[in-house]
Design a protein around this motif. Structure first.
Motif, PDB file in Angstrom:
ATOM      1  N   PHE A 161       0.822  -1.220   0.000  1.00  0.00           N
ATOM      2  CA  PHE A 161       0.000   0.000   0.000  1.00  0.00           C
ATOM      3  C   PHE A 161       0.859   1.275   0.000  1.00  0.00           C
ATOM      4  CE2 PHE A 161      -2.432   3.164   2.656  1.00  0.00           C
ATOM      5  CZ  PHE A 161      -3.406   3.441   1.714  1.00  0.00           C
ATOM      6  N   GLY A 162       2.166   1.121   0.164  1.00  0.00           N
ATOM      7  CA  GLY A 162       3.051   2.270   0.419  1.00  0.00           C
ATOM      8  C   GLY A 162       3.038   3.362  -0.621  1.00  0.00           C
ATOM      9  N   PHE A 163       3.002   3.011  -1.893  1.00  0.00           N
ATOM     10  CA  PHE A 163       3.064   4.049  -2.924  1.00  0.00           C
ATOM     11  C   PHE A 163       1.775   4.873  -2.925  1.00  0.00           C
ATOM     12  CE2 PHE A 163       2.481   5.711  -7.237  1.00  0.00           C
ATOM     13  CZ  PHE A 163       3.627   6.467  -7.335  1.00  0.00           C
ATOM     14  N   LYS A 164       0.664   4.148  -2.832  1.00  0.00           N
ATOM     15  CA  LYS A 164      -0.636   4.829  -2.797  1.00  0.00           C
ATOM     16  C   LYS A 164      -0.698   5.719  -1.552  1.00  0.00           C
ATOM     17  CE  LYS A 164      -5.384   3.993  -3.908  1.00  0.00           C
ATOM     18  NZ  LYS A 164      -6.523   3.130  -3.766  1.00  0.00           N
ATOM     19  N   PHE A 165      -0.210   5.179  -0.454  1.00  0.00           N
ATOM     20  CA  PHE A 165      -0.179   5.941   0.800  1.00  0.00           C
ATOM     21  C   PHE A 165       0.588   7.245   0.588  1.00  0.00           C
ATOM     22  CE2 PHE A 165       2.416   7.076   4.505  1.00  0.00           C
ATOM     23  CZ  PHE A 165       1.443   7.275   5.478  1.00  0.00           C
ATOM     24  N   ALA A 166       1.785   7.133   0.021  1.00  0.00           N
ATOM     25  CA  ALA A 166       2.627   8.320  -0.166  1.00  0.00           C
ATOM     26  C   ALA A 166       1.938   9.340  -1.065  1.00  0.00           C
ATOM     27  CB  ALA A 166       3.968   7.915  -0.757  1.00  0.00           C
ATOM     28  N   MET A 167       1.307   8.861  -2.118  1.00  0.00           N
ATOM     29  CA  MET A 167       0.655   9.792  -3.046  1.00  0.00           C
ATOM     30  C   MET A 167      -0.536  10.495  -2.398  1.00  0.00           C
ATOM     31  SD  MET A 167       2.462   9.887  -5.697  1.00  0.00           S
ATOM     32  CE  MET A 167       3.913   9.502  -4.743  1.00  0.00           C
ATOM     33  N   LYS A 168      -1.317   9.717  -1.648  1.00  0.00           N
ATOM     34  CA  LYS A 168      -2.489  10.301  -0.973  1.00  0.00           C
ATOM     35  C   LYS A 168      -2.056  11.345   0.053  1.00  0.00           C
ATOM     36  CE  LYS A 168      -5.946   8.602  -2.940  1.00  0.00           C
ATOM     37  NZ  LYS A 168      -6.735   9.576  -3.686  1.00  0.00           N
ATOM     38  N   VAL A 169      -1.001  11.018   0.785  1.00  0.00           N
ATOM     39  CA  VAL A 169      -0.514  11.936   1.815  1.00  0.00           C
ATOM     40  C   VAL A 169       0.063  13.180   1.161  1.00  0.00           C
ATOM     41  CG1 VAL A 169       1.256  12.220   3.589  1.00  0.00           C
ATOM     42  CG2 VAL A 169      -0.150  10.161   3.562  1.00  0.00           C
ATOM     43  N   LEU A 170       0.824  12.987   0.090  1.00  0.00           N
ATOM     44  CA  LEU A 170       1.452  14.146  -0.559  1.00  0.00           C
ATOM     45  C   LEU A 170       0.433  15.079  -1.193  1.00  0.00           C
ATOM     46  CD1 LEU A 170       4.673  12.719  -2.212  1.00  0.00           C
ATOM     47  CD2 LEU A 170       4.529  14.342  -0.321  1.00  0.00           C
ATOM     48  N   GLU A 171      -0.622  14.501  -1.760  1.00  0.00           N
ATOM     49  CA  GLU A 171      -1.589  15.400  -2.409  1.00  0.00           C
ATOM     50  C   GLU A 171      -2.293  16.271  -1.372  1.00  0.00           C
ATOM     51  OE1 GLU A 171      -4.138  12.868  -4.766  1.00  0.00           O
ATOM     52  OE2 GLU A 171      -5.657  12.789  -3.202  1.00  0.00           O
ATOM     53  N   ALA A 172      -2.459  15.745  -0.168  1.00  0.00           N
ATOM     54  CA  ALA A 172      -3.036  16.574   0.900  1.00  0.00           C
ATOM     55  C   ALA A 172      -1.975  17.544   1.440  1.00  0.00           C
ATOM     56  CB  ALA A 172      -3.569  15.690   2.015  1.00  0.00           C
ATOM     57  N   GLY A 173      -0.746  17.041   1.536  1.00  0.00           N
ATOM     58  CA  GLY A 173       0.351  17.859   2.069  1.00  0.00           C
ATOM     59  C   GLY A 173       0.617  19.090   1.224  1.00  0.00           C
ATOM     60  N   ARG A 174       0.371  18.975  -0.053  1.00  0.00           N
ATOM     61  CA  ARG A 174       0.609  20.105  -0.957  1.00  0.00           C
ATOM     62  C   ARG A 174      -0.185  21.336  -0.567  1.00  0.00           C
ATOM     63  NH1 ARG A 174       0.467  15.895  -5.738  1.00  0.00           N
ATOM     64  NH2 ARG A 174       2.675  15.390  -5.570  1.00  0.00           N
ATOM     65  N   ILE A 175      -1.338  21.112   0.032  1.00  0.00           N
ATOM     66  CA  ILE A 175      -2.174  22.260   0.430  1.00  0.00           C
ATOM     67  C   ILE A 175      -1.422  23.071   1.492  1.00  0.00           C
ATOM     68  CG2 ILE A 175      -4.380  22.974   1.420  1.00  0.00           C
ATOM     69  CD1 ILE A 175      -5.570  20.318   0.359  1.00  0.00           C
ATOM     70  N   GLY A 176      -0.754  22.370   2.399  1.00  0.00           N
ATOM     71  CA  GLY A 176       0.002  23.061   3.449  1.00  0.00           C
ATOM     72  C   GLY A 176       1.150  23.874   2.880  1.00  0.00           C
ATOM     73  N   ILE A 177       1.858  23.285   1.916  1.00  0.00           N
ATOM     74  CA  ILE A 177       2.997  24.012   1.324  1.00  0.00           C
ATOM     75  C   ILE A 177       2.499  25.164   0.452  1.00  0.00           C
ATOM     76  CG2 ILE A 177       5.033  23.798  -0.188  1.00  0.00           C
ATOM     77  CD1 ILE A 177       5.229  22.466   2.651  1.00  0.00           C
ATOM     78  N   ALA A 178       1.371  24.944  -0.220  1.00  0.00           N
ATOM     79  CA  ALA A 178       0.788  26.036  -1.010  1.00  0.00           C
ATOM     80  C   ALA A 178       0.445  27.201  -0.078  1.00  0.00           C
ATOM     81  CB  ALA A 178      -0.459  25.542  -1.740  1.00  0.00           C
ATOM     82  N   ALA A 179      -0.145  26.894   1.069  1.00  0.00           N
ATOM     83  CA  ALA A 179      -0.498  27.944   2.031  1.00  0.00           C
ATOM     84  C   ALA A 179       0.761  28.609   2.587  1.00  0.00           C
ATOM     85  CB  ALA A 179      -1.322  27.360   3.167  1.00  0.00           C
ATOM     86  N   GLN A 180       1.809  27.815   2.732  1.00  0.00           N
ATOM     87  CA  GLN A 180       3.083  28.382   3.181  1.00  0.00           C
ATOM     88  C   GLN A 180       3.580  29.408   2.147  1.00  0.00           C
ATOM     89  OE1 GLN A 180       6.762  26.026   2.861  1.00  0.00           O
ATOM     90  NE2 GLN A 180       7.138  26.558   4.998  1.00  0.00           N
ATOM     91  N   ALA A 181       3.480  29.051   0.874  1.00  0.00           N
ATOM     92  CA  ALA A 181       3.921  29.953  -0.189  1.00  0.00           C
ATOM     93  C   ALA A 181       3.090  31.237  -0.180  1.00  0.00           C
ATOM     94  CB  ALA A 181       3.805  29.243  -1.541  1.00  0.00           C
ATOM     95  N   VAL A 182       1.783  31.094   0.036  1.00  0.00           N
ATOM     96  CA  VAL A 182       0.917  32.281   0.120  1.00  0.00           C
ATOM     97  C   VAL A 182       1.384  33.169   1.282  1.00  0.00           C
ATOM     98  CG1 VAL A 182      -1.433  33.097   0.581  1.00  0.00           C
ATOM     99  CG2 VAL A 182      -1.073  31.144  -0.932  1.00  0.00           C
ATOM    100  N   GLY A 183       1.726  32.535   2.396  1.00  0.00           N
ATOM    101  CA  GLY A 183       2.195  33.300   3.559  1.00  0.00           C
ATOM    102  C   GLY A 183       3.501  34.030   3.277  1.00  0.00           C
ATOM    103  N   LEU A 184       4.429  33.346   2.633  1.00  0.00           N
ATOM    104  CA  LEU A 184       5.704  33.992   2.287  1.00  0.00           C
ATOM    105  C   LEU A 184       5.447  35.223   1.419  1.00  0.00           C
ATOM    106  CD1 LEU A 184       7.765  30.784   1.591  1.00  0.00           C
ATOM    107  CD2 LEU A 184       8.453  32.590   3.160  1.00  0.00           C
ATOM    108  N   ALA A 185       4.560  35.059   0.433  1.00  0.00           N
ATOM    109  CA  ALA A 185       4.263  36.168  -0.472  1.00  0.00           C
ATOM    110  C   ALA A 185       3.538  37.286   0.265  1.00  0.00           C
ATOM    111  CB  ALA A 185       3.419  35.669  -1.646  1.00  0.00           C
ATOM    112  N   SER A 186       2.536  36.933   1.069  1.00  0.00           N
ATOM    113  CA  SER A 186       1.770  38.005   1.714  1.00  0.00           C
ATOM    114  C   SER A 186       2.584  38.667   2.819  1.00  0.00           C
ATOM    115  CB  SER A 186       0.403  37.516   2.207  1.00  0.00           C
ATOM    116  OG  SER A 186       0.541  36.411   3.039  1.00  0.00           O
ATOM    117  N   GLY A 187       3.494  37.916   3.448  1.00  0.00           N
ATOM    118  CA  GLY A 187       4.403  38.533   4.431  1.00  0.00           C
ATOM    119  C   GLY A 187       5.306  39.554   3.755  1.00  0.00           C
TER     120      GLY A 187
END
Lengths: 245, 380
Positions: B230-256
């Motif tokens: 299940f590991g590859f599917k697990f990693a992909m599912k986790v990463l696709e959700a994780g991207r939202i956090g990094i996207a928000a981080q990028a928004v913060g860097l820009a708005s800061g």
């Protein structure tokens, strides 16, 4: 012991102040509202006293419309046990004190911020103490429970005075009463919705003041820099331009 | 459609902002310069509930939604993206992965202390020869009956030294390629684990990044996450959700950076008037504002989709790619508006620019996001 903390809902301290209605009303469009910073410190001290033991309940009270509930909810998130909103417009200090007098009677200790950062009236605390016939100390920068009494530190000209005083007490608190306001933890934020926020209808009261006009202070003049070699010019400017010599 | 935030969401945003502006700001430059791990701040943020924001309170989390998480990430990142990446990895990779796919025992043993922030977690996927291409895992996890034997090297691991719980992706059945990959919970103090040197990075210097070597590391069978393979599917599912956090981080860097550039342009004078009164600067600020708003909306939409259990693959890839590239652009413009002051550390924007660069690289480069997006655009 039960503590009541009075909460004013004020514009964020960085708000750009504008007026409407031919300068007779504050323009609140787009304004971020916060807990009055002095009230927030009062609440922080109340929480510290509760954590040290001897306080059963902290209530926060505000006179204001429904839009002020977010401010009360934040006070609940930080740790107050319940909240009272008196459902009316907070017109002037006397009117606000009249409303608060109705809900404040059951508390052994009332904490009021020395002033609210909107109109800086410095009046509600004193008026309320008088209406309730409570002991009152102003400019309080420290408060501790001392058996059934209170040990209160207040600022006086050039120093501090420590007063031992019996309850019920209304303490008008200022900077120094607590170090800095607390940031609500998420658990507190979730619990805030479940804590009681009671809405009381106002009693009859009168406004003793009327706002005729608002004016902004004159803009600050630019700062003049003078070379250190030209000390004489400083004297001339102070004498002729600033006219302070 | 409703664009309004709830009272709780706004309170969380304010709490994150207060912490960042009151506390993180004080030592952020020194921590960046000397690469000091923000131990005290992580502890404080844990006490406030930021380390397991979306985890069920039953397992020690705060039970908040992804919208709140996006708002908090933006506020923390305006000041300190090193802290926010530690928060992000713990929340959206480690805690999310265990919440969604972990067994009940795994949740009690590992998720609870992670969500409370008593310990922190790391996510070990990248390898020296497999970053963007996660299908080729050289790290092996040999099935030895009642345990797995781990061998290999993982690269670019955020919080590798500070974390005590690792989630490791490794190959069990090489012949099955990505279908033979597994994900494991590995305790960092297991015999056979060693760390490479601290990476001397361009930005995010206060987070500790290392490579991690596994030499015959025994992992109990019960530490495998999900079914065998299940590991590859697990990693992909986790990463696709994780991207939202990094996207928000990028928004913060820009708005800061935008907040700083706006304030600076109102103070600093050139040719007899404030910079903001020069159209070339005012228009730059307008462009920056539109881009930030666009990116923020992409993040919030992806977060909303996730909260409503809808498909997020494309939305999170779009949010991550656009926000990261936008952050690079906007922080660079913020430096430009500051002129010479923007190039010195005291004014923060150069650091935000260095940090923005990483958002285009980690948790899936902008190019990888475009693969995901273009495949969807071109599908029949």
């Amino acid at each position: 012991m039960k503590i009541l903390v009075l909460i004013s809902n004020v514009p964020d301290t960085t708000t750009k102040i504008r007026f409407t209605g031919n300068n007779t009303a504050f323009d609140d469009s787009g304004v971020q509202w916060i807990i009055n910073p002095w009230d927030e410190l009062a609440l922080t001290r109340a929480l510290e006293l509760k954590e040290a033991g001897g306080v059963d309940k902290i209530t926060v009270a505000n006179v204001g419309e429904k839009s002020t509930e977010a401010t009360l909810r934040k006070a609940l998130a930080v740790g107050a046990d319940d909240a009272i909103r008196i459902n009316t417009t907070a017109n002037d200090a006397f009117y606000v004190a009249t409303q608060l007098a109705e809900v404040a009677k059951d508390y052994e200790l009332i904490l009021a911020g020395i002033e609210a950062s909107d109109y800086n009236g410095n009046a509600v605390g004193g008026m309320l103490a008088e209406m309730l016939d409570y002991n009152s100390v102003s400019a309080v920068s420290g408060i501790d429970l001392d058996g059934s009494d209170f040990k209160v530190t207040r600022e006086v000209d050039g120093g501090y005075q420590v007063v031992s005083i019996g309850g019920p007490l209304l303490a008008i608190v200022q900077k120094g009463i607590a170090k800095e306001p607390r940031i609500p933890a998420m658990r507190g934020i979730m619990m805030a919705r479940k804590k009681p926020l009671n809405i009381n209808e106002p009693v009859e009261g009168i406004d003793k003041t009327q706002i005729i006009k608002f004016e902004l202070p004159p803009p600050k003049a630019a700062c003049k820099l003078i070379d250190e070699e030209n000390a004489k010019e400083v004297i001339t400017l102070l004498h002729e331009e600033a006219k302070v010599l | 459609m409703n664009f309004e935030f709830t009272e709780e969401q706004l309170m969380i945003k304010e709490a994150a902002r207060d912490y960042a502006q009151r506390e993180l700001i004080h030592d952020v430059i020194e921590r960046d310069e000397k690469s000091i791990f923000p131990e005290k701040h992580i502890k404080n943020l844990a006490a406030l509930g930021f380390m397991g924001m979306m985890v069920d309170p039953k397992y020690g989390g705060s039970g908040m939604d992804t919208i709140s998480y996006v708002l908090a990430m933006e506020e923390l990142s305006k000041v300190d993206a090193s802290v926010s990446v530690i928060v992000s990895v713990n929340n959206s990779l480690v805690c999310f992965g265990l919440s969604k796919f972990g067994s009940e025992e795994q949740k009690h043993k590992y998720l609870t202390p992670l969500a409370k922030g008593e310990i922190i977690g790391a996510f070990l996927l990248s390898e020296p020869e497999a970053g963007s291409d996660a299908t080729h895992q050289h790290t092996t996890a040999e099935d030895k009956g009642d345990y797995y034997l781990l061998n290999g090297t993982k690269n670019w691991i955020t919080s590798a030294n500070s974390a005590s719980t690792y989630i490791v992706i490794a190959q069990t059945y090489p012949e099955k390629r990505h279908k033979g990959i597994n994900a494991f919970i590995v305790e960092k103090n297991s015999p056979g684990i060693s760390l490479g040197p601290h990476e001397d990075k361009m930005g995010m210097r206060s987070s500790d990044t290392h490579s991690v070597m596994f030499t015959d590391v025994k992992v109990p069978k019960e530490n495998r996450i999900g079914e065998d393979g299940f590991g590859f599917k697990f990693a992909m599912k986790v990463l696709e959700a994780g991207r939202i956090g990094i996207a928000a981080q990028a928004v913060g860097l820009a708005s800061g950076a935008m907040e700083r550039a706006t304030a600076y342009s109102k103070e600093r004078k050139a040719f007899g008037t404030e910079l903001a009164n020069h159209q070339s600067i005012a228009f730059k600020l307008a462009d920056m504002a539109v881009k930030i708003e666009n990116a923020r909306n992409l993040c919030l939409k992806a977060a909303w989709l996730k909260d409503n259990n809808k498909q997020i693959t494309i939305a999170s890839a779009m949010a991550k790619q656009y926000s990261a590239d936008m952050a690079m652009e906007v922080t660079t413009e913020a430096v430009q508006i500051h002129g010479g002051y923007g190039y010195v550390k005291e004014y923060h924007v150069e650091r935000l620019m260095r940090e923005a660069k990483l958002t285009q690289i980690y948790e899936g480069t902008s190019e990888v996001q475009k693969i995901v997006i273009s495949r969807d655009v071109l599908k029949d």
